[in-house]
Design an enzyme around this catalytic site. Structure first.
Site, short mmCIF file in Angstrom:
data_model
loop_
_atom_site.label_atom_id
_atom_site.label_comp_id
_atom_site.label_asym_id
_atom_site.label_seq_id
_atom_site.Cartn_x
_atom_site.Cartn_y
_atom_site.Cartn_z
NE ARG A 1 49.55 28.78 34.77
CZ ARG A 1 49.27 30.04 35.44
NH1 ARG A 1 51.00 31.61 35.39
NH2 ARG A 1 48.70 30.92 35.95
CE LYS B 1 45.23 45.83 50.64
NZ LYS B 1 45.84 46.77 50.41
N GLY C 1 45.29 32.49 42.49
CA GLY C 1 46.37 31.75 42.80
C GLY C 1 46.63 31.26 44.96
N GLY D 1 44.06 35.89 36.98
CA GLY D 1 43.71 37.00 36.79
C GLY D 1 42.66 36.82 35.70
#
Length: 398
Positions: free
Chosen positions: A37, A198, A355, A378
């Site tokens: 980053r 999931k 990630g 996100g």
């Protein structure tokens, strides 16, 4: 995608530039363990400084929830930032008030300053108008270069953009252009690879993608839920049996949209979830009751690679298997390397994010050859889900 202004549209010389970046980097004690980053924001910082702007860096770090927490101070990131910029950076012990004003007032054209963690102030996450006003007093223009925080309607990600002339930094610009070219106006056919543990965390994502892509490849633990929904035994594999109905709904929605859903046809199974556990390859029709599906098999890999060779655009979020544990990284590695090769050959535009995805592509030594790899978790996921990101919308409303 609506238009947004960039650094090409502003003269920064002599101006105080509030530059929102993401310095929420992983650390061990006082050492930054992943500088990705930091490296991404260097072009924007250097460009503004070289053009004579006063660069005032704003960022959050951790989750201090409006309290001053020493271990969440941005001061610990300062040495690494100075190392990469090859220059001294002034530091303010607060992001507003006298400490911030004193540092900003002392700046000369081309100087760089870092203000303390914006989340030390309660007004940040509340997007409090009074706090927005305090931040805005410190700058003449606002530049947003933190796509990874753009899904938050916080003071320094959204509020200030409505108070000052706002522009996208080079990292934000590259991210938005990559996303637009991958799903908003892509070259077709488009393939999306969605993996991970999931289905429950990616229902909205899958529902949005089936109407936008020609091939939806489902891998990871979530593929087991789809296999179970088709009546296949998955042994002791990670599986959300209670979401079988949702899986069937997505398959029906994909069929109606002429989207081909690609599920594993074979799998690498083991009876222990550990590195180098004894494993073998089986058809997904013959998974034993004590087996755990931990990766896709070679027939699945070959099928995905053959389809990928026909595609012009790839969007990737999530690995095919338990890539952290050899040999269950083989499926992810193989497809990643094929996508990288097609990208280098100019046959594919490849965009990836999330990630685990970034880690998996780097492990496969393929990430650097993708067209764009997003460090946003996100925000990248919410964009793929078709949601409006407040930090991006604020730039577009100018």
């Amino acid at each position: 995608m609506a238009s947004f202004r960039t650094l090409d549209n502003v003269d920064v010389k002599g101006k105080r530039v509030l530059l929102r970046v993401d310095l929420n980097v992983p650390m061990e004690e006082t050492r930054v363990t992943d500088t990705t980053r930091i490296e991404r924001i260097l072009p924007t910082i250097n460009e503004i400084a070289e053009k004579g702007g006063k660069v005032i860096l704003l960022s959050h770090f951790g989750r201090p929830k409006g309290q001053r927490v020493d271990e969440d101070s941005l001061r610990q990131v300062l040495p690494t930032l100075e190392h990469y910029l090859k220059r001294k950076i002034a530091f303010a012990d607060d992001c507003v008030g006298a400490p911030a004003s004193a540092v900003v007032d002392a700046m000369k054209d081309g100087d760089i300053a870092l203000l303390e963690n914006t989340r030390f102030q309660k007004g940040e996450e509340k997007n409090d108008p009074a706090f927005v006003e305090e931040i805005a007093k410190l700058g003449d223009i606002f530049v947003h270069d933190a796509f990874s925080a753009a899904h938050r309607a916080h003071a320094t990600t959204e509020g200030v953009a409505h108070r000052l002339p706002a522009y996208a930094g080079r990292t934000m610009q590259a991210e938005l252009e990559a996303l637009e070219s991958s799903l908003t106006s892509p070259a077709r056919p488009v393939m999306a690879i969605v993996g991970g543990a999931k289905v429950s965390t990616k229902l909205e994502l899958l529902g949005n993608l089936v109407s936008k892509v020609q091939y939806l490849v489902i891998g990871g633990g979530m593929a087991n839920t789809f296999l179970a929904a088709q009546g296949k035994a998955v042994g002791k594999s990670l599986c959300e049996h209670d979401l079988a109905g949702s899986a069937r709904d997505i398959l029906e929605k994909a069929k109606a949209a002429n989207c081909v859903v690609v599920l594993p046809v074979d799998a690498t199974v083991a009876q222990k979830f550990e590195e180098h556990a004894p494993s073998h390859i089986v058809s997904v029709d013959h998974v034993g009751e004590n087996d755990m599906i931990l990766d896709v098999g070679p027939k699945t890999v070959a099928h995905v690679e053959a389809l990928l060779a026909q595609c012009r655009t790839l969007v990737w979020n999530g690995p095919f298997g338990a890539f952290e544990l050899p040999p269950f990284d083989e499926g992810t590695n193989a497809v990643a390397q094929t996508a990288a090769r097609l990208t280098v050959e100019g046959k594919l535009l490849s965009v990836a994010g999330g990630g685990d995805t970034v880690a998996a592509l780097n492990q496969a030594h393929a990430g650097q050859e993708f067209s764009y790899v997003s460090t946003a978790g996100g925000a990248f996921l919410e964009w793929l889900e078709g949601k409006t990101l407040p930090g991006v919308a604020a730039l577009q409303s100018q």
